[in-house]
Design a protein around this motif. Structure first.
Motif, PDB file in Angstrom:
ATOM      1  N   VAL A 139       0.669  -0.987  -0.337  1.00 15.43           N
ATOM      2  CA  VAL A 139       0.180  -0.433   0.116  1.00 15.43           C
ATOM      3  C   VAL A 139       1.094   1.095   0.099  1.00 15.43           C
ATOM      4  CG1 VAL A 139      -1.922   1.125   0.792  1.00 15.43           C
ATOM      5  CG2 VAL A 139      -2.049  -1.344   1.047  1.00 15.43           C
ATOM      6  N   ASP A 140       2.369   1.370   0.165  1.00 17.11           N
ATOM      7  CA  ASP A 140       3.464   2.206   0.637  1.00 17.11           C
ATOM      8  C   ASP A 140       3.694   2.718  -1.287  1.00 17.11           C
ATOM      9  OD1 ASP A 140       2.749   2.030   2.952  1.00 17.11           O
ATOM     10  OD2 ASP A 140       4.939   1.381   3.293  1.00 17.11           O
ATOM     11  N   LEU A 141       3.502   1.689  -1.297  1.00 16.20           N
ATOM     12  CA  LEU A 141       3.911   1.148  -2.555  1.00 16.20           C
ATOM     13  C   LEU A 141       2.886   1.454  -3.533  1.00 16.20           C
ATOM     14  CD1 LEU A 141       6.207  -1.546  -2.877  1.00 16.20           C
ATOM     15  CD2 LEU A 141       7.347   0.491  -2.597  1.00 16.20           C
ATOM     16  N   LEU A 142       2.056   1.579  -3.590  1.00 15.08           N
ATOM     17  CA  LEU A 142       0.823   2.450  -3.779  1.00 15.08           C
ATOM     18  C   LEU A 142       0.801   3.711  -3.725  1.00 15.08           C
ATOM     19  CD1 LEU A 142      -1.938   1.430  -6.311  1.00 15.08           C
ATOM     20  CD2 LEU A 142      -3.084   0.987  -4.042  1.00 15.08           C
ATOM     21  N   GLY A 143       0.440   4.054  -2.600  1.00 19.97           N
ATOM     22  CA  GLY A 143       0.839   5.428  -2.184  1.00 19.97           C
ATOM     23  C   GLY A 143       1.767   6.693  -2.978  1.00 19.97           C
ATOM     24  N   ALA A 144       2.837   5.422  -3.554  1.00 18.08           N
ATOM     25  CA  ALA A 144       4.308   6.266  -3.809  1.00 18.08           C
ATOM     26  C   ALA A 144       3.733   6.182  -5.715  1.00 18.08           C
ATOM     27  CB  ALA A 144       5.530   5.788  -3.734  1.00 18.08           C
ATOM     28  N   GLY A 145       3.755   4.501  -6.066  1.00 17.40           N
ATOM     29  CA  GLY A 145       2.826   5.205  -7.254  1.00 17.40           C
ATOM     30  C   GLY A 145       1.803   6.144  -8.148  1.00 17.40           C
ATOM     31  N   LEU A 146       0.876   6.173  -7.164  1.00 17.83           N
ATOM     32  CA  LEU A 146      -0.085   6.745  -7.649  1.00 17.83           C
ATOM     33  C   LEU A 146       0.692   8.431  -7.477  1.00 17.83           C
ATOM     34  CD1 LEU A 146      -2.812   5.967  -5.741  1.00 17.83           C
ATOM     35  CD2 LEU A 146      -3.324   5.950  -8.086  1.00 17.83           C
ATOM     36  N   ALA A 147       1.815   9.533  -6.894  1.00 11.27           N
ATOM     37  CA  ALA A 147       2.151  10.383  -6.491  1.00 11.27           C
ATOM     38  C   ALA A 147       3.127  10.306  -8.083  1.00 11.27           C
ATOM     39  CB  ALA A 147       3.066  10.410  -6.118  1.00 11.27           C
ATOM     40  N   TRP A 148       4.019   9.298  -8.304  1.00 10.74           N
ATOM     41  CA  TRP A 148       4.707   9.541  -9.715  1.00 10.74           C
ATOM     42  C   TRP A 148       3.789  10.025 -10.845  1.00 10.74           C
ATOM     43  CZ3 TRP A 148       8.682   4.680 -10.159  1.00 10.74           C
ATOM     44  CH2 TRP A 148       9.269   5.044 -11.309  1.00 10.74           C
TER      45      TRP A 148
END
Length: 129
Positions: free
Chosen positions: A104-113
């Motif tokens: 979920v952390d990576l998903l948040g970073a990916g959405l920001a990307w």
């Protein structure tokens, strides 16, 4: 040089906030009613999206890296920090380290990307006319 150094203060401070919050025992979250299912997921998404944006900004100050390379480096830093945060939580009473939280952390970073790339693309488009 000083400007580049100062650009790292916000992401480092934000990482400190993340570390502080993840050092709190589970009872602290239950006491404030922050233990529901959706709130922790939203918290992970937003927290790590903010970290991603702050890291990209820090990497971009001075213009040494293009946006895409800054995003790659920032995403890797977020991934490593997220892993270390989960490991850290495994030592906190009532808290556990889970792969799900890290994803979920990576998903948040990916959405920001994605948002950064969209904004960057729109910023460089020529106006119609």
């Amino acid at each position: 040089m000083i400007r580049r150094g100062l650009a790292w203060l916000p992401p480092l401070a934000w990482a400190g906030v993340i570390y502080f919050v993840s050092a709190q025992p589970k009872e602290a979250f239950v006491r404030f009613g922050l233990s529901g299912a959706l709130l922790p997921i939203a918290g992970h998404l937003i927290t790590y999206a903010v970290l991603m944006v702050l890291l990209v900004i820090a990497l971009r100050v001075g213009g040494r890296l293009p946006v895409e390379q800054s995003c790659v480096v920032a995403f890797l830093l977020v991934a490593l920090f997220g892993l270390s945060d989960e490991y850290h939580q495994s030592f906190v009473p009532g808290r556990t380290a889970t792969m799900w939280d890290w994803l979920v952390d990576l998903l948040g970073a990916g959405l920001a990307w994605l948002a950064i790339n969209r904004w960057n693309g729109q910023a460089h488009q020529k106006p119609p006319g």
